[in-house]
Write a protein that holds these residues in place. Structure first.
Motif, mmCIF file in Angstrom:
data_model
loop_
_atom_site.group_PDB
_atom_site.id
_atom_site.type_symbol
_atom_site.label_atom_id
_atom_site.label_comp_id
_atom_site.label_asym_id
_atom_site.label_seq_id
_atom_site.Cartn_x
_atom_site.Cartn_y
_atom_site.Cartn_z
ATOM 1 N N GLU A 43 0.934 -1.218 -0.086
ATOM 2 C CA GLU A 43 0.025 0.233 0.072
ATOM 3 C C GLU A 43 0.734 1.115 -0.236
ATOM 4 N N TYR A 44 0.660 2.152 -0.748
ATOM 5 C CA TYR A 44 1.198 3.375 -1.155
ATOM 6 C C TYR A 44 0.505 4.504 -0.114
ATOM 7 N N VAL A 45 1.136 5.199 0.076
ATOM 8 C CA VAL A 45 0.461 6.503 1.054
ATOM 9 C C VAL A 45 0.457 7.814 -0.073
ATOM 10 N N TYR A 46 -0.778 8.274 -0.125
ATOM 11 C CA TYR A 46 -1.147 9.208 -0.979
ATOM 12 C C TYR A 46 -1.675 10.624 -0.187
ATOM 13 N N TRP A 47 -1.592 11.896 -0.521
ATOM 14 C CA TRP A 47 -2.077 12.982 -0.227
ATOM 15 C C TRP A 47 -2.731 13.707 -1.105
ATOM 16 N N TYR A 48 -4.022 14.115 -0.675
ATOM 17 C CA TYR A 48 -4.716 14.989 -1.667
ATOM 18 C C TYR A 48 -5.031 16.180 -0.747
ATOM 19 N N ARG A 49 -5.417 17.188 -1.548
ATOM 20 C CA ARG A 49 -5.913 18.318 -0.648
ATOM 21 C C ARG A 49 -7.110 18.855 -1.619
ATOM 22 N N GLN A 50 -8.142 19.355 -1.001
ATOM 23 C CA GLN A 50 -9.165 20.218 -1.533
ATOM 24 C C GLN A 50 -9.357 21.529 -1.015
ATOM 25 N N ILE A 51 -9.205 22.364 -1.897
ATOM 26 C CA ILE A 51 -9.476 24.137 -1.565
ATOM 27 C C ILE A 51 -10.741 24.271 -1.835
ATOM 28 N N HIS A 52 -11.457 25.109 -1.054
ATOM 29 C CA HIS A 52 -12.839 25.304 -1.255
ATOM 30 C C HIS A 52 -13.207 25.658 -2.311
ATOM 31 N N ILE A 79 -1.362 15.546 -4.384
ATOM 32 C CA ILE A 79 -0.028 16.292 -3.832
ATOM 33 C C ILE A 79 1.119 15.750 -4.113
ATOM 34 N N ILE A 80 1.037 14.389 -3.541
ATOM 35 C CA ILE A 80 2.253 13.551 -3.440
ATOM 36 C C ILE A 80 1.982 12.354 -2.909
ATOM 37 N N HIS A 81 2.807 11.258 -3.291
ATOM 38 C CA HIS A 81 2.525 9.850 -2.763
ATOM 39 C C HIS A 81 4.024 9.074 -2.408
ATOM 40 N N GLY A 82 3.911 8.357 -1.838
ATOM 41 C CA GLY A 82 5.150 7.191 -1.586
ATOM 42 C C GLY A 82 4.842 6.065 -0.942
#
Lengths: 112, 117
Positions: free
Chosen positions: A31-40, A47-50
């Motif tokens: 399993e990979y770690v992912y980051w997302y963001r939601q601006i209003h 954003i990034i993953h690893g």
């Protein structure tokens, strides 16, 4: 996919580093770690993953602990435009095509 | 490259009417996803296409929702007849076929805000 735990909200002063933690103690080896963001009012933004090594790109750095049970997303110099909800997600690719499952995320408020 | 585009950006319809949302994925992306965010709730998965085939439609709320992706390019999501609880923001995302065992990032559109009155 493994479940993640994030603080519901955080504040950060403009120009300082924002460190957003994520716990994923049940993560498995593929399993990979992912980051997302939601601006209003916008769509979620990747954003990034690893997997297990620390990663850096033009947006952020991702630090994954050696046991992979937690990670930290670092925005090195937060700006007001970084105010958003940040989502930490773990995903695997096991021969099928895995959907992304969003949790509650961390609402980051960058303060002037 | 152009991003994921969704049309319309806003739609206001009355209960019982029909609405069709459209999504144009990034060119070359075989995977297309639909998500929905209801006010105050988390972003929820609806379904996933691989090219023109439905890979996973486990998140579709009921048979009033119909998604299609003819020819494996753009996709439509039709709600018929619309109910009040269908109000929310509908997001579309796409991703390329991942190389090896690496899950590709999803690229999202800015969504269609649907209001059912």
């Amino acid at each position: 996919d493994a479940k993640t735990t994030q603080p519901p909200s955080m504040d950060c002063a403009e120009g300082r580093a924002a460190n957003l933690p994520c716990n994923h103690s049940t993560i498995s080896g593929n399993e990979y770690v992912y980051w997302y963001r939601q601006i209003h009012s916008q769509g979620p933004q990747y954003i990034i993953h690893g997997l297990k090594n620390n990663e850096t790109n033009e947006m952020a750095s991702l630090i994954i602990t050696e046991d992979r049970k937690s990670s930290t997303l670092i925005l090195p110099h937060a700006t007001l435009r970084d105010t958003a909800v940040y989502y930490c997600i773990v995903r695997s690719y096991s021969g099928g095509y895995q959907k992304v499952t969003f949790g509650i995320g961390t609402k980051l408020q960058v303060i002037p | 490259e152009a991003g994921v585009t969704q049309f319309p950006s806003h739609s206001v319809i009355e209960k019982g009417q029909t609405v069709t949302l459209r999504c144009d994925p990034i060119s070359g992306h075989d995977n297309l996803y639909w998500y929905r965010r209801v006010m105050g709730k988390e972003i929820k998965f609806l379904l996933h296409f691989v090219k023109e085939s439905k890979q996973d439609e486990s998140g579709m709320p009921n048979n009033r929702f119909l998604a299609e992706r003819t020819g494996g390019t753009y996709s439509t999501l039709k709600v018929q007849p619309a109910e009040l609880e269908d109000s929310g923001v509908y997001f579309c995302a796409s991703s390329r076929t991942p190389p090896g065992h690496f899950p590709s990032p999803l690229h999202f559109g800015n969504g269609t805000r649907l209001t059912v009155t």
